[in-house]
Design a protein around this motif. Structure first.
Motif, PDB file in Angstrom:
ATOM      1  N   LYS A   1       0.981  69.150 -18.310  1.00 55.02           N
ATOM      2  CA  LYS A   1      -0.156  69.079 -19.885  1.00 55.02           C
ATOM      3  C   LYS A   1      -0.980  68.004 -19.490  1.00 55.02           C
ATOM      4  O   LYS A   1      -2.127  67.570 -20.031  1.00 55.02           O
ATOM      5  CB  LYS A   1       0.816  68.268 -20.757  1.00 55.02           C
ATOM      6  N   ILE A   2      -0.980  67.646 -17.964  1.00 57.03           N
ATOM      7  CA  ILE A   2      -1.743  66.105 -17.611  1.00 57.03           C
ATOM      8  C   ILE A   2      -2.166  66.490 -16.150  1.00 57.03           C
ATOM      9  O   ILE A   2      -1.250  66.549 -15.233  1.00 57.03           O
ATOM     10  CB  ILE A   2      -1.166  65.041 -17.959  1.00 57.03           C
ATOM     11  N   LEU A   3      -3.548  66.569 -16.386  1.00 53.70           N
ATOM     12  CA  LEU A   3      -3.980  66.350 -14.403  1.00 53.70           C
ATOM     13  C   LEU A   3      -4.753  65.593 -14.399  1.00 53.70           C
ATOM     14  O   LEU A   3      -5.158  64.750 -15.803  1.00 53.70           O
ATOM     15  CB  LEU A   3      -4.681  68.250 -14.384  1.00 53.70           C
ATOM     16  N   HIS A   4      -4.998  65.215 -13.880  1.00 55.17           N
ATOM     17  CA  HIS A   4      -6.501  64.366 -12.859  1.00 55.17           C
ATOM     18  C   HIS A   4      -7.313  65.190 -11.695  1.00 55.17           C
ATOM     19  O   HIS A   4      -7.262  65.779 -11.501  1.00 55.17           O
ATOM     20  CB  HIS A   4      -5.899  63.349 -11.306  1.00 55.17           C
ATOM     21  N   ALA A   5      -8.790  64.553 -11.957  1.00 59.43           N
ATOM     22  CA  ALA A   5     -10.120  65.409 -11.127  1.00 59.43           C
ATOM     23  C   ALA A   5     -10.972  64.553 -10.583  1.00 59.43           C
ATOM     24  O   ALA A   5     -10.892  63.562 -11.476  1.00 59.43           O
ATOM     25  CB  ALA A   5     -10.689  66.319 -11.699  1.00 59.43           C
ATOM     26  N   ASP A   6     -11.499  64.814  -9.452  1.00 62.22           N
ATOM     27  CA  ASP A   6     -12.317  64.147  -8.726  1.00 62.22           C
ATOM     28  C   ASP A   6     -12.644  65.374  -7.552  1.00 62.22           C
ATOM     29  O   ASP A   6     -12.952  65.778  -7.669  1.00 62.22           O
ATOM     30  CB  ASP A   6     -11.641  62.891  -8.110  1.00 62.22           C
ATOM     31  N   GLU A   7     -13.590  64.411  -7.590  1.00 61.35           N
ATOM     32  CA  GLU A   7     -14.927  65.342  -6.769  1.00 61.35           C
ATOM     33  C   GLU A   7     -15.550  64.903  -5.328  1.00 61.35           C
ATOM     34  O   GLU A   7     -15.717  62.815  -5.589  1.00 61.35           O
ATOM     35  CB  GLU A   7     -16.187  66.065  -7.154  1.00 61.35           C
ATOM     36  N   THR A   8     -15.742  64.543  -4.242  1.00 62.50           N
ATOM     37  CA  THR A   8     -16.469  63.814  -3.155  1.00 62.50           C
ATOM     38  C   THR A   8     -17.726  64.852  -2.646  1.00 62.50           C
ATOM     39  O   THR A   8     -17.198  66.085  -2.635  1.00 62.50           O
ATOM     40  CB  THR A   8     -16.454  63.567  -2.297  1.00 62.50           C
ATOM     41  N   THR A   9     -18.450  64.235  -1.817  1.00 63.16           N
ATOM     42  CA  THR A   9     -19.315  65.295  -1.203  1.00 63.16           C
ATOM     43  C   THR A   9     -18.513  65.799   0.388  1.00 63.16           C
ATOM     44  O   THR A   9     -17.852  65.129   1.573  1.00 63.16           O
ATOM     45  CB  THR A   9     -20.520  64.136  -0.594  1.00 63.16           C
ATOM     46  N   ILE A  10     -19.285  67.087   0.769  1.00 60.75           N
ATOM     47  CA  ILE A  10     -19.169  67.376   2.177  1.00 60.75           C
ATOM     48  C   ILE A  10     -20.078  67.693   2.905  1.00 60.75           C
ATOM     49  O   ILE A  10     -20.589  68.404   2.039  1.00 60.75           O
ATOM     50  CB  ILE A  10     -17.435  68.753   2.350  1.00 60.75           C
ATOM     51  N   GLN A  11     -20.337  68.010   4.031  1.00 61.55           N
ATOM     52  CA  GLN A  11     -22.106  68.214   4.801  1.00 61.55           C
ATOM     53  C   GLN A  11     -21.192  70.199   5.459  1.00 61.55           C
ATOM     54  O   GLN A  11     -20.477  70.359   5.524  1.00 61.55           O
ATOM     55  CB  GLN A  11     -22.267  67.820   5.838  1.00 61.55           C
ATOM     56  N   VAL A  12     -22.114  70.988   4.921  1.00 57.29           N
ATOM     57  CA  VAL A  12     -21.259  72.401   5.554  1.00 57.29           C
ATOM     58  C   VAL A  12     -22.852  73.204   6.557  1.00 57.29           C
ATOM     59  O   VAL A  12     -23.316  73.132   6.012  1.00 57.29           O
ATOM     60  CB  VAL A  12     -20.851  73.280   4.938  1.00 57.29           C
ATOM     61  N   LEU A  13     -22.687  72.986   7.408  1.00 55.70           N
ATOM     62  CA  LEU A  13     -24.118  73.316   8.797  1.00 55.70           C
ATOM     63  C   LEU A  13     -23.973  74.621   8.250  1.00 55.70           C
ATOM     64  O   LEU A  13     -26.169  74.505   8.001  1.00 55.70           O
ATOM     65  CB  LEU A  13     -23.638  73.154  10.305  1.00 55.70           C
TER      66      LEU A  13
END
Length: 525
Positions: free
Chosen positions: A244-256
């Protein structure tokens, strides 16, 4: 006549020029002040403390000393101080109690066990013990799996159909490969737990006497993660979406090597995890962009509360109530305070007042940390709501009185724009005041990224998401990532992957996992 006619015109021109110069002066002063703020913030980021913790002097800046005085509090006694200090030595014994012990005894030879005074025999009256932590370096060995095949001699002699029996043998983790469950787990743990890039691991293998190229190691990880970890990941996602309760986040990644994209194009690693209730589950999801369609797809079946930062990409997801992060709001006021000249930071300022409102909310949360969800809900309505009402009025009052583009103006505007999300924690006692839970979970990926810098291909990035999901969830459930991954690669090739009950028995929070997977890491003080 001509002179008197031109005088009024000259005065008007001068007045217009004066007004224009004043306006330009205000604009230039504003720009200079903004650049000075940015310079001070940049200097702090480069050379200042990274901690956002407010000092005791700042916390008490607007509080009377009498409010903190507790006359009934007694001074600790000598016995209490001695007892607390002695507890530290007991921690060493507790830390070592689960480790294997090698005992080396030192005795005098029998011919030396005579008394130097009377010449009589001596006996062992006591022992003196010294403990050390011994490290056993990794070693590489070869395991040969020899399977015997059996036939019937009687049937062979009489030319009857010859029955053949084969001894059972576990299936390999990667058929036709030298990879073993332990070697794959070691490579994964070194990269995704210890942050050691494959080229450094390649050098480690060479020092151990084995030539395994980084390309081979990458192939092992990609194949084994997609073949064996993907079913567990999908099942963990099913469990995650039932919460019923979640957390979310995001960050960068470089894919060649992403099809149709330049090598320096930014991609994203999204993180979703459970809250304070339910089994700890941490899932990473690699995507090419930061578009809102990605969390909308991932959370399609989720209904409940979602803790997020200020990013608008989570807005509009159906059946979800967004809960804002007060740590981000507080951080902006902390930055506004750091942007001030040094001689103004220790005096009562508008930035300090905004920071103090945030500090009060966190103080209330610490007081409600160990109570039930229902008690926390009531406590927030009684205490936190009063702070929020006062803070809301303060924000409205300050908005027209600060420069919008200044650090303080941005902090105030952030709170006003995010107000519905920032006050959503009042709706349920299980909700949290900040999104630090997801920030802590995504931090190992961010730190590891500094070492390996990029992923070579989308397959590699997807494999990284799978492996990070398994090792971070394992750590959160107090498992040893290496031991747990080894156990998985031993079991998964030999079970029915379509049986959800079998998969559930292998998940990181399963009670049926063997004890060797449950080695909790202990802190050394």
């Amino acid at each position: 006549m001509n002179t008197t006619a031109t005088v009024p015109e000259s005065i008007e021109q001068l007045q217009e020029e004066n007004l224009l110069l004043k306006q330009q002066n205000v604009e230039l002063s504003t720009k200079v002040k903004w650049f000075e703020e940015q310079f001070r913030l940049n200097q702090h980021r480069l050379f200042g403390r990274s901690s956002e913790q407010t000092s005791l002097e700042q916390i008490n800046l607007f509080n009377e000393a009498e409010a903190e005085v507790k006359p009934e509090a007694l001074e600790p006694t000598i016995e209490e101080i001695t007892y607390k200090r002695r507890k530290k030595s007991g921690h060493r014994e507790e830390m070592l109690q689960d480790l294997p012990v090698e005992v080396i005894e030192y005795r005098l030879p029998e011919n030396e066990q005579t008394c130097s005074c009377c010449g009589g025999p001596m006996h062992e009256m006591s022992t003196e013990v010294r403990q050390e932590i011994k490290i056993i370096p990794p070693q590489v060995s070869v395991v040969k799996h020899v399977r015997y095949i059996y036939g019937c001699r009687h049937c062979e002699k009489n030319e009857i159909s010859i029955p053949i029996k084969t001894a059972p043998m576990p299936n390999p983790v990667l058929p036709g490969s030298l990879a073993s469950p332990s070697s794959i787990s070691h490579i994964m743990s070194q990269k995704f737990v210890e942050g050691l890039p494959l080229y450094r691991q390649e050098e480690q293998w060479e020092r151990l006497g084995v030539e395994i190229s980084r390309q081979t190691m990458a192939n092992w990880m990609v194949q084994s993660s997609e073949r064996w970890l993907r079913p567990l990941y999908d099942r963990m996602r099913e469990h995650l979406l039932q919460q019923k309760i979640l957390h979310a986040d995001e960050t960068t990644i470089q894919v060649l090597h992403e099809p149709g994209r330049a090598a320096d194009t930014t991609s994203y690693m999204w993180l979703y995890r459970t809250g304070r209730d339910g089994p700890p589950i941490i899932l990473f999801d690699y995507q090419t962009t930061r578009a809102s369609k990605h969390p909308m797809r991932f959370l399609k079946e989720f209904k409940g509360y979602l803790h997020v930062d200020g990013y608008a990409g989570y807005d509009g997801i159906p059946n979800i109530t967004l809960v804002g992060c007060w740590a981000h709001a507080r951080r902006k006021f902390a930055e506004a305070l750091k942007a001030l000249p040094a001689d103004e930071r220790d005096t009562p300022t508008t930035a300090q007042q905004g920071l103090e409102f945030c500090n009060k909310l966190f103080t209330i949360e610490r007081e409600l940390h160990d109570v039930t969800a229902a008690e926390r809900y009531e406590g927030r309505l009684e205490k936190s709501r009063l702070v929020l009402d006062a803070f809301s009025a303060w924000l409205k009052y300050q908005t027209p009185r600060v420069l919008p583009k200044s650090a303080l103006g941005q902090a105030i505007q952030y709170c006003r724009n995010q107000w519905d999300k920032l006050t959503a924690f009042l709706l349920d006692g299980r909700l949290e005041l900040d999104n630090n839970r997801s920030e802590r979970s995504i931090k190992p990926f961010v730190i590891g990224r500094k070492n390996w810098l990029f992923s070579n291909s989308p397959k590699g990035a997807s494999a990284s998401a799978l492996i990070y999901s398994m090792v971070e969830t394992a750590k959160e459930n107090e498992l040893n990532p290496f031991a747990y991954l080894t156990y998985l690669f031993e079991q998964l090739p030999n079970v029915n992957l379509n049986d959800s009950q079998i998969i559930d028995s292998l998940l990181p929070w399963s009670k049926s996992l063997p004890e060797r997977c449950r080695v909790a890491v202990k802190n050394i003080s």
